[in-house]
Design a protein around this motif. Structure first.
Motif, PDB file in Angstrom:
ATOM      1  N   THR A 191       0.649  -1.227  -0.517  1.00 37.77           N
ATOM      2  CA  THR A 191       0.146  -0.207   0.062  1.00 37.77           C
ATOM      3  C   THR A 191       0.940   1.105   0.058  1.00 37.77           C
ATOM      4  N   TYR A 192       1.714   1.929   0.788  1.00 39.81           N
ATOM      5  CA  TYR A 192       2.343   2.694   0.779  1.00 39.81           C
ATOM      6  C   TYR A 192       3.826   2.306   0.090  1.00 39.81           C
ATOM      7  N   LEU A 193       4.063   1.504  -0.291  1.00 40.22           N
ATOM      8  CA  LEU A 193       5.237   1.746  -1.408  1.00 40.22           C
ATOM      9  C   LEU A 193       4.199   1.515  -3.225  1.00 40.22           C
ATOM     10  N   SER A 194       2.893   2.197  -2.464  1.00 39.22           N
ATOM     11  CA  SER A 194       2.440   2.368  -4.175  1.00 39.22           C
ATOM     12  C   SER A 194       1.868   3.416  -4.402  1.00 39.22           C
ATOM     13  N   GLY A 195       2.366   4.399  -2.884  1.00 40.69           N
ATOM     14  CA  GLY A 195       1.611   5.694  -3.133  1.00 40.69           C
ATOM     15  C   GLY A 195       0.269   5.693  -2.412  1.00 40.69           C
ATOM     16  N   LYS A 196      -0.498   4.959  -2.087  1.00 43.01           N
ATOM     17  CA  LYS A 196      -1.357   5.146  -1.628  1.00 43.01           C
ATOM     18  C   LYS A 196      -1.535   5.462   0.226  1.00 43.01           C
ATOM     19  N   GLY A 197      -2.354   6.501   0.716  1.00 44.33           N
ATOM     20  CA  GLY A 197      -1.889   6.117   1.892  1.00 44.33           C
ATOM     21  C   GLY A 197      -2.386   5.462   2.982  1.00 44.33           C
ATOM     22  N   VAL A 198      -1.548   5.986   3.891  1.00 47.88           N
ATOM     23  CA  VAL A 198      -1.663   4.446   5.219  1.00 47.88           C
ATOM     24  C   VAL A 198      -2.045   5.663   6.670  1.00 47.88           C
ATOM     25  N   LEU A 199      -2.961   4.821   7.158  1.00 44.22           N
ATOM     26  CA  LEU A 199      -3.679   5.546   8.352  1.00 44.22           C
ATOM     27  C   LEU A 199      -2.516   5.186   9.771  1.00 44.22           C
ATOM     28  N   PRO A 200      -2.338   6.484  10.067  1.00 42.05           N
ATOM     29  CA  PRO A 200      -1.433   5.775  11.941  1.00 42.05           C
ATOM     30  C   PRO A 200      -2.034   5.303  12.799  1.00 42.05           C
ATOM     31  N   ARG A 201      -0.789   3.729  13.486  1.00 45.16           N
ATOM     32  CA  ARG A 201      -1.617   3.101  14.189  1.00 45.16           C
ATOM     33  C   ARG A 201      -0.053   2.448  15.081  1.00 45.16           C
ATOM     34  N   ALA A 202      -0.538   2.371  16.477  1.00 45.37           N
ATOM     35  CA  ALA A 202       0.225   1.720  17.257  1.00 45.37           C
ATOM     36  C   ALA A 202       0.493   0.233  17.157  1.00 45.37           C
ATOM     37  N   GLY A 203       1.674  -0.246  18.208  1.00 44.13           N
ATOM     38  CA  GLY A 203       1.138  -1.442  18.337  1.00 44.13           C
ATOM     39  C   GLY A 203       2.524  -2.040  18.665  1.00 44.13           C
ATOM     40  N   THR A 204       1.749  -3.156  19.593  1.00 42.12           N
ATOM     41  CA  THR A 204       3.718  -3.810  19.713  1.00 42.12           C
ATOM     42  C   THR A 204       3.694  -5.138  18.704  1.00 42.12           C
ATOM     43  N   GLU A 205       4.981  -5.715  19.155  1.00 39.11           N
ATOM     44  CA  GLU A 205       5.485  -6.313  17.676  1.00 39.11           C
ATOM     45  C   GLU A 205       6.435  -7.352  18.238  1.00 39.11           C
ATOM     46  N   VAL A 206       6.597  -8.431  17.899  1.00 41.73           N
ATOM     47  CA  VAL A 206       7.940  -9.611  18.793  1.00 41.73           C
ATOM     48  C   VAL A 206       8.258 -10.548  17.001  1.00 41.73           C
ATOM     49  N   HIS A 207       9.053 -10.718  16.886  1.00 42.32           N
ATOM     50  CA  HIS A 207       9.481 -11.251  15.913  1.00 42.32           C
ATOM     51  C   HIS A 207       9.177 -12.738  16.191  1.00 42.32           C
ATOM     52  N   GLY A 208       8.656 -13.701  15.430  1.00 41.37           N
ATOM     53  CA  GLY A 208       8.384 -15.143  14.918  1.00 41.37           C
ATOM     54  C   GLY A 208       9.984 -15.692  15.858  1.00 41.37           C
ATOM     55  N   ASN A 209      11.103 -15.699  15.437  1.00 47.58           N
ATOM     56  CA  ASN A 209      11.896 -16.451  16.006  1.00 47.58           C
ATOM     57  C   ASN A 209      12.166 -16.348  17.755  1.00 47.58           C
ATOM     58  N   ASP A 210      11.855 -14.724  18.368  1.00 45.50           N
ATOM     59  CA  ASP A 210      11.994 -14.367  20.022  1.00 45.50           C
ATOM     60  C   ASP A 210      10.004 -15.379  20.283  1.00 45.50           C
ATOM     61  N   VAL A 211       9.337 -15.425  19.944  1.00 47.39           N
ATOM     62  CA  VAL A 211       8.338 -16.399  20.308  1.00 47.39           C
ATOM     63  C   VAL A 211       9.056 -17.718  20.235  1.00 47.39           C
ATOM     64  N   ALA A 212       9.191 -17.962  19.315  1.00 50.25           N
ATOM     65  CA  ALA A 212       9.642 -19.432  19.051  1.00 50.25           C
ATOM     66  C   ALA A 212      10.705 -19.960  20.458  1.00 50.25           C
ATOM     67  N   THR A 213      12.027 -19.315  20.160  1.00 47.90           N
ATOM     68  CA  THR A 213      12.481 -19.174  21.811  1.00 47.90           C
ATOM     69  C   THR A 213      11.736 -19.108  23.299  1.00 47.90           C
ATOM     70  N   ALA A 214      11.010 -18.606  23.277  1.00 49.91           N
ATOM     71  CA  ALA A 214      10.201 -18.608  24.527  1.00 49.91           C
ATOM     72  C   ALA A 214       9.196 -20.009  24.085  1.00 49.91           C
ATOM     73  N   VAL A 215       9.033 -20.139  23.665  1.00 51.39           N
ATOM     74  CA  VAL A 215       7.733 -21.623  23.344  1.00 51.39           C
ATOM     75  C   VAL A 215       8.919 -22.969  23.585  1.00 51.39           C
ATOM     76  N   ARG A 216      10.345 -22.414  23.760  1.00 52.00           N
ATOM     77  CA  ARG A 216      11.530 -23.969  23.863  1.00 52.00           C
ATOM     78  C   ARG A 216      11.856 -23.220  25.785  1.00 52.00           C
ATOM     79  N   PHE A 217      11.186 -21.721  26.299  1.00 50.14           N
ATOM     80  CA  PHE A 217      11.806 -22.066  27.130  1.00 50.14           C
ATOM     81  C   PHE A 217      11.042 -22.503  27.797  1.00 50.14           C
ATOM     82  N   MET A 218       9.787 -22.795  27.510  1.00 50.10           N
ATOM     83  CA  MET A 218       8.285 -23.492  28.491  1.00 50.10           C
ATOM     84  C   MET A 218       8.836 -24.940  28.582  1.00 50.10           C
ATOM     85  N   LEU A 219       9.490 -25.713  27.505  1.00 54.63           N
ATOM     86  CA  LEU A 219       9.205 -26.898  27.469  1.00 54.63           C
ATOM     87  C   LEU A 219      10.803 -27.148  28.242  1.00 54.63           C
TER      88      LEU A 219
END
Length: 310
Positions: A191-219
């Motif tokens: 959307t952005y690279l095609s020149g269309k407008g993007v709305l502002p939005r906040a959020g929390t993010e985490v990489h999938g590898n960090d999620v996978a590491t958390a799973v391993r810690f549970m094991l």
């Protein structure tokens, strides 16, 4: 070699979990509705059919399985919140009743640990700017969040000395998708690279590898430290402007960026409980490197600057 069954292992989050556990020496089996295409994983992974159906006795899938990681979720493609589409009853039946049937089958089959991939959505709306902690009472305002929270509680009721359980509440998961799949920011980037407008939005993010590491810690953690517990899995509080600023620099895109979102009003997630086990997330540096790598694989037709939409 420890045997782990990962339900939903071909999904976006599930693939990170499978790949990470393989690199750490686990013997992984993937459970799901459809067998993955050849080459979907970095090495050949055994597959076993598995569905979210409370009327199906699937205890046989847990033969010789030591750990069960439940990442499967039945939803309208591309949607989690609102993933029930026009069938909320079927959504609840599959993702709550079907999930509980699998948890019970795992316990009855002698599985030692069961880890559930829940969601930040289990918290629901909380006071603006207040960090989300696992002690807070969940009050989800979506069926997705409600189903996740109820499944957490159902799993908690099953935990015991011989059946160690834990639930992880990851926030938005980003990272490279599997072959032939789209990463979570594909639409945003295009959307952005095609020149269309993007709305502002906040959020929390985490990489999938960090999620996978958390799973391993549970094991691997001492059972007394995780049994019956819930853990937040989060990393960076960001917004569309920051994400697209990184993309803009990587692509020399001339299009204007969205306005900065109000991050102060957004709820960050406290990960103190998980960090006490030794877990650490990749931080803003990992997000930068990932977006730069994703920019190299994003296909788009960039409009001239004069054609961009503000």
């Amino acid at each position: 070699m420890t045997r782990v069954l990962v339900s939903g292992g071909t999904g976006y989050a599930g693939r990170f979990i499978v790949e990470h556990l393989l690199t750490k020496g686990y013997k992984v089996t993937v459970g799901g509705r459809a067998q993955p295409a050849t080459g979907y994983f970095s090495t050949e992974v055994p597959f076993i059919p598995l569905v979210l159906d409370p009327d199906r006795d699937q205890i046989d899938v847990f033969d010789n399985i030591y750990y069960f990681v439940h990442a499967a979720f039945d939803h309208v493609p591309g949607r989690y919140r609102g993933g029930e589409g026009s069938d909320p009853a079927g959504f609840r039946r599959a993702n709550l009743d079907g999930t509980m049937r699998l948890f019970e089958a795992a316990r009855d089959a002698g599985v030692r640990r069961c880890i559930f991939l829940s969601s930040r959505a289990a918290y629901g709306p909380q006071p603006p700017g207040v960090p989300l902690g696992e002690h807070m009472y969940g009050k989800p305002n979506t069926l997705y969040g409600e189903v996740k929270l109820q499944a957490e509680r159902g799993l908690l009721a099953l935990c015991g000395h011989g059946f160690v359980t834990a639930s992880l509440r990851p926030t938005g998961i980003y990272g490279e998708a599997g072959p032939g799949r789209h990463h979570k920011w594909t639409s945003l980037f295009e959307t952005y690279l095609s020149g269309k407008g993007v709305l502002p939005r906040a959020g929390t993010e985490v990489h999938g590898n960090d999620v996978a590491t958390a799973v391993r810690f549970m094991l691997e953690a001492d059972a007394l430290r995780i049994n019956g517990e819930t853990f937040n899995v989060s990393d960076v509080l960001t917004d569309t402007r920051e994400i697209l600023t990184i993309l803009q620099r990587a692509t020399d895109c001339p299009h204007p960026l969205p306005a900065e979102a109000d991050k102060a009003a957004y709820n960050p997630m406290s990960c103190c409980k998980l960090e006490a086990l030794g877990w650490r997330a990749g931080g803003i540096g990992l997000m930068h490197r990932t977006i730069e790598a994703l920019a190299d694989t994003t296909h788009f037709e960039m409009r001239p600057k004069s054609e961009s939409l503000v």
